[in-house]
Design a protein around this motif. Structure first.
Motif, PDB file in Angstrom:
ATOM      1  N   LEU A 159     -44.563 100.475  -3.587  1.00  0.00           N
ATOM      2  CA  LEU A 159     -45.496 100.862  -4.636  1.00  0.00           C
ATOM      3  C   LEU A 159     -44.859 100.861  -6.031  1.00  0.00           C
ATOM      4  N   ILE A 160     -43.541 100.695  -6.096  1.00  0.00           N
ATOM      5  CA  ILE A 160     -42.865 100.696  -7.396  1.00  0.00           C
ATOM      6  C   ILE A 160     -43.396  99.569  -8.283  1.00  0.00           C
ATOM      7  N   ILE A 161     -43.589  98.389  -7.690  1.00  0.00           N
ATOM      8  CA  ILE A 161     -44.041  97.226  -8.460  1.00  0.00           C
ATOM      9  C   ILE A 161     -45.446  97.432  -9.002  1.00  0.00           C
ATOM     10  N   VAL A 162     -46.366  97.841  -8.120  1.00  0.00           N
ATOM     11  CA  VAL A 162     -47.768  97.962  -8.529  1.00  0.00           C
ATOM     12  C   VAL A 162     -47.991  99.134  -9.485  1.00  0.00           C
ATOM     13  N   THR A 163     -47.084 100.119  -9.483  1.00  0.00           N
ATOM     14  CA  THR A 163     -47.236 101.266 -10.396  1.00  0.00           C
ATOM     15  C   THR A 163     -46.314 101.153 -11.603  1.00  0.00           C
ATOM     16  N   PHE A 164     -45.644  99.989 -11.742  1.00  0.00           N
ATOM     17  CA  PHE A 164     -44.718  99.752 -12.857  1.00  0.00           C
ATOM     18  C   PHE A 164     -43.621 100.822 -12.935  1.00  0.00           C
ATOM     19  N   GLY A 165     -43.191 101.284 -11.783  1.00  0.00           N
ATOM     20  CA  GLY A 165     -42.098 102.250 -11.716  1.00  0.00           C
ATOM     21  C   GLY A 165     -42.501 103.697 -11.898  1.00  0.00           C
ATOM     22  N   LEU A 166     -43.766 103.963 -12.205  1.00  0.00           N
ATOM     23  CA  LEU A 166     -44.199 105.337 -12.470  1.00  0.00           C
ATOM     24  C   LEU A 166     -44.152 106.217 -11.226  1.00  0.00           C
ATOM     25  N   ILE A 167     -44.059 105.591 -10.058  1.00  0.00           N
ATOM     26  CA  ILE A 167     -44.060 106.367  -8.815  1.00  0.00           C
ATOM     27  C   ILE A 167     -42.645 106.780  -8.396  1.00  0.00           C
TER      28      ILE A 167
END
Length: 365
Positions: A159-167
């Motif tokens: 999920l890091i990619i799809v959340t641009f690292g915000l997760i």
């Protein structure tokens, strides 16, 4: 370091007499330097074979010099078992490289097998490290299921990619929760009660620090580029332009190093405090009071010392950082420490050594 009693998060402490034990690290830079330099020399001479013995010597030194109420930890790892794990890892890597280069079509299936096996490898590595450590004869332990490790190692990071690292703060929280809640000392389990919101606050502040320094780097770069442009338009000597360019580049590099060290110090300080202040072992608690500015100063000066000594100051830097972090941690025991250990030994019985022998090979990851 102050010996005043800390304010601990959570409910009131038990009614039993409470004892406070400040962790102490007694390692010396000169002693560790001798171990470190011999480890490097013999690892080079033996083409890496001695690295297994080097790891054991290093771990034993740091464990035995980390004291609680005058008693150090013990490290039980065996060099041959560690060497077996590393040989297995090297052989598998060589076979994979050979197979991929010879028959490229199998690269994807082999990589898929590795990905599927990764959670199991992580469990084995965490279990080995825990079971090779003991305190007053009580071994630590780690047990987790493949499904739980799969979520932490593979599912959440996707999920890091799809959340641009915000997760990332959520992933860090999940990881600490996974490791701590599946760890135990003897038969008594550790528990982590930290809040996700607290982890997000740490990373938001770290991002603000990064944004501030990045902005300063951009402004300095633009100013030096402007002066270089003016010098060029005025037909000034090329030496002046070279000086302006090199000076600007040097300042940007220093600021980038400062950015990395400040972010590391801030995240390390705040996450360590968060973890220990929300960590329990049955009814016993922990407390950490690391200071951000102190950590930043130690890390910055350590880095400079290592750079200017061409790496020879590493043992001094490692001892210095370890000593500071250790002295900022307290163990809060809801009884006498001797009574707790004696009771745990009675519960564990003869299971300790047998359990430790199950995972007798360290898998390199």
């Amino acid at each position: 370091m102050s010996n005043q009693q800390p304010q601990v998060n959570g409910t009131d402490l038990p009614s039993k007499s409470t004892a406070y034990y400040r962790v102490n690290f007694t390692g010396q830079a000169g002693e560790y330097f001798k171990i470190w330099i011999v480890n490097i020399a013999l690892s080079i001479v033996t083409l890496g074979i001695y690295s297994a013995w080097a790891k054991v010597r290093t771990q034993q030194y740091f464990h035995t010099n980390t004291l609680i109420n005058g008693t150090g930890f013990q490290y039980h790892g065996q060099p041959l078992n560690i060497l077996k794990g590393r040989i297995i890892a090297v052989v598998l890597f060589v076979l994979y490289s050979f197979a991929v280069n010879s028959v490229p079509i199998i690269a994807l299936p082999v990589m898929l097998i590795f990905v599927i096996a990764l959670p199991w490898i992580v469990i084995r590595a965490l279990a080995f490290n825990a079971r090779m450590t003991s305190f007053r004869g009580i071994r630590f332990n780690f047990e987790a299921s493949y499904g739980e490790a799969f979520q932490i190692v593979l599912l959440w990071p996707l999920l890091i990619i799809v959340t641009f690292g915000l997760i990332i703060p959520l992933i860090k929280h999940k990881y600490y929760e996974f490791v701590i809640n599946h760890s135990s000392m003897g038969t008594t389990s550790f528990r982590y009660n930290g809040k996700i919101s607290e982890m997000f606050i740490i990373y938001l502040i770290a991002m603000a620090i990064a944004a501030g320094i990045s902005t300063a780097m951009m402004i300095i770069g633009m100013v030096f580029a402007l002066f270089a442009g003016l010098a060029s338009a005025a037909d000034e000597s090329s030496a002046l332009m070279i000086w302006l360019a090199s000076s600007g580049a040097s300042i940007v590099i220093v600021l980038y190093l400062a950015l990395y060290l400040l972010m590391w110090a801030f995240i390390k300080t705040k996450t360590t405090n968060l973890i220990f202040n929300n960590l329990t072992l049955d009814e016993h608690r922990f407390y950490a009071d690391l200071n951000f500015s102190q950590m930043a100063i130690i890390q910055f000066t350590n880095t400079l010392a290592i750079i200017f000594s061409l790496g020879l100051a590493y043992p001094w830097a490692a001892i210095r950082m370890t000593r500071y972090q250790a002295c900022c941690i307290q163990v809060i025991v809801s009884d006498n420490l001797d009574n707790i250990i004696a009771g745990e030994i009675k519960k564990v019985g003869a299971l300790g050594d047998e359990a430790a022998g199950i995972f007798d090979v360290e898998l390199a990851i």
